[in-house]
Design an enzyme around this catalytic site. Sequence first.
Site, short mmCIF file in Angstrom:
data_model
loop_
_atom_site.label_atom_id
_atom_site.label_comp_id
_atom_site.label_asym_id
_atom_site.label_seq_id
_atom_site.Cartn_x
_atom_site.Cartn_y
_atom_site.Cartn_z
N LYS A 242 0.96 -1.44 -0.36
CA LYS A 242 0.35 -0.02 0.36
C LYS A 242 1.11 1.70 0.01
CE LYS A 242 -4.68 0.51 -0.02
NZ LYS A 242 -6.05 0.31 -0.56
P1 NAD Z 1 -13.04 7.62 -3.67
O1 NAD Z 1 -12.11 8.53 -2.40
O2 NAD Z 1 -13.14 7.19 -4.15
O3 NAD Z 1 -14.55 7.21 -1.87
C1 NAD Z 1 -14.77 7.94 -0.68
C2 NAD Z 1 -15.91 8.78 -0.63
O4 NAD Z 1 -16.20 8.29 0.75
C3 NAD Z 1 -16.06 9.80 -1.11
O5 NAD Z 1 -17.19 10.37 -1.23
C4 NAD Z 1 -15.58 10.99 0.28
O6 NAD Z 1 -16.77 12.18 0.00
C5 NAD Z 1 -16.78 9.56 1.24
N1 NAD Z 1 -15.86 10.74 2.44
C6 NAD Z 1 -14.74 10.54 2.61
N2 NAD Z 1 -15.12 10.67 4.58
C7 NAD Z 1 -16.39 11.02 4.76
C8 NAD Z 1 -16.67 10.53 5.93
N3 NAD Z 1 -15.58 11.21 7.62
N4 NAD Z 1 -18.00 9.96 6.07
C9 NAD Z 1 -18.81 9.85 5.51
N5 NAD Z 1 -17.96 10.15 3.92
C10 NAD Z 1 -17.20 10.07 4.32
O7 NAD Z 1 -11.70 6.51 -2.20
P2 NAD Z 1 -13.22 4.86 -2.68
O8 NAD Z 1 -11.61 4.33 -3.74
O9 NAD Z 1 -14.45 4.91 -3.02
O10 NAD Z 1 -12.15 4.05 -1.28
C11 NAD Z 1 -13.82 4.33 -0.40
C12 NAD Z 1 -13.07 2.71 0.75
O11 NAD Z 1 -12.85 1.81 -0.10
C13 NAD Z 1 -11.91 3.08 1.31
O12 NAD Z 1 -11.82 2.18 2.31
C14 NAD Z 1 -10.83 1.86 0.38
O13 NAD Z 1 -9.28 1.57 1.00
C15 NAD Z 1 -12.05 1.31 0.02
N6 NAD Z 1 -10.91 0.07 -0.96
C16 NAD Z 1 -10.82 1.12 -2.71
C17 NAD Z 1 -11.18 0.37 -3.04
C18 NAD Z 1 -10.42 0.43 -4.88
O14 NAD Z 1 -11.01 0.37 -6.07
N7 NAD Z 1 -11.14 2.10 -5.13
C19 NAD Z 1 -10.55 -1.32 -3.33
C20 NAD Z 1 -10.91 -1.94 -2.41
C21 NAD Z 1 -11.45 -0.96 -1.19
#
Ligand code: NAD
Length: 552
Positions: A242
């Site tokens: 990561k």
């Molecule tokens: P992203 O940046 O696209 O979206 C994050 C979302 O969470 C946004 O809508 C943001 O406004 C919201 N957010 C931020 N702080 C917040 C809060 N305090 N309360 C409510 N909402 C809040 O990120 P993502 O890629 O969708 O990732 C989200 C989660 O999924 C993370 O934990 C990430 O590690 C995990 N994840 C992502 C992927 C991927 O392929 N993108 C894969 C596995 C896991």
Amino acid sequence: MNTSSGNTVKVLLIEDNPIHVGLVKTLLSESKSPFFQLQYAGTLQAGLNQLDAAAVDVVLLDLTLPDSEDLDTFIRVRSFAPTVPIVIVTGLDDVKLAAKAVEAGAQDYLVKTQLSRTSLIRSMRYAIERTRVRDAEWDSPMFRLAQRQFLKAAQFMGLDDNIRQRLLFPQRTLVVTLPFRRDHYTEVETVFGYRVQHILTMGPTKGGIRYHQDVSLGEVSALAMWMSWKCALVHLPFGGAKGGVRIDPTGLTSHELQRLTRRFATEISPIIGPDKDIPAPDMGTNERVMAWIMDTYSQEKGYTVPAVVTGKPLVLGGARGRNEATGRGVVYLIQEAAKHLKMNLSECTAVVQGFGNVGSHAALFLSELGVKLIGVSDATTGVYNRHGLSIPSLLEYVAQNRFLEGYPEGDHISNEELLELKCDILVPAALQNQITAENADRIQCKLLAEGANGPTTLEADEVLNEKGVFILPDILANAGGVTVSYFEWVQDTQNYMWTLDEVNQRLKSILQDAFRRTLNRAQKNQFDMRTAAMIEGVERVAQAKLARGLYP
Ligand code: NAD
């Protein structure tokens, strides 16, 4: 062993059985380097008094004492001396209780009847070293959560102690500080960045890059560790990694984001590469950021290297379906869980926290299956409509306004209220540490599908398990992203592109297989789904380590 007084380790044994006191005394007296200075107390109160009076390096603690019993004994010692490492010494009958103390923050436990000089000294040494390293560098709630989840799984599966100690910390970590220019040309900002590779045994390492103001070595290390178990759980030939930069990307212009990304890519370029370590998007990064990393790396090499990152735009060798893969995978797994729980999805309601890549796609695909989405949220607000929200309309609003704030077709609620809405399916898809001991008993869903990494603490897990909530743990629920990243890497290294149907079919069958294996293990051994998924992953890594042997 490095302690407060050089080569002398001050041990406090709190134990009322004179036979065991004698045994520990004998075992420790034979050691000269380090030299153990042993004090003992037969009651908890006497132990606390001694802890107060002397600088103790490690406590050996029996949980059953004349004046205190069970977990209460541990909690009282821990709150009296929050930073002193504690090793539980337990009878065979009380191993479960000792495991609970480890979950609650004790460093280790030892079974009295199996005590040897080596096991005793080793356990204390690791307990002291782990506490020191954690305090100094890795300290973060998320890293503690990742380690505790791992220790819990390791205890349940009886993992070899040598492998257990190795896997508790990442194999390689790179910490960089990097400057980049703001649009105001004379203004230069210096930020911290990290790339952590947890385990190199399984093949190249793989994991996302996160841009967020709370990124730390501990957070990135926790995410890298989870990536190891996730890749192993779905049988991908990768170890976990990561990366991240400690910055709020929402405050940057597109030009600033590009300069920051290119400099970060240069700083980590010695340790990434198609055969070494392959980054992907995570919170705060996207396919555009991946394109810049790929371009920077390729410029340095002098030729195009598409396979250095995944989650790229299609035109640069990205995989069809990668952008939506994590959300799609969450929904494939919800379908499997619903079959198992005999839930009819077209009659279910759902709530999704986070409306970014994972959350918005999960919400969209759920709505396409007829699930009624009654609540969604992002960093600015939650939106609730008990009659159901239109996901295409929400997506359009966010495309124009960036955030959900001001969306007209629903009531605006806080993120705390959103998580506690009564619904069938809850998908946390934003940040870690959202469902905790504080709010777990107010969570009202039947199925919790963890799109985010680390959204639920171990204490909350216990409450949810007792309430009968079925949990799709993060390392399973959000594995769709890395699975399609793997497809992208395979396509790039072979210069052969797959159709969207091929991608989705293969994704579905990999996730269904992982779900079945996890559920079987959970049912067979009476484990919760998280522990079962962890053990599936950890066991594969342990087998690979044993098969490769130890170098040199
Ligand atoms: P992203 O940046 O696209 O979206 C994050 C979302 O969470 C946004 O809508 C943001 O406004 C919201 N957010 C931020 N702080 C917040 C809060 N305090 N309360 C409510 N909402 C809040 O990120 P993502 O890629 O969708 O990732 C989200 C989660 O999924 C993370 O934990 C990430 O590690 C995990 N994840 C992502 C992927 C991927 O392929 N993108 C894969 C596995 C896991």
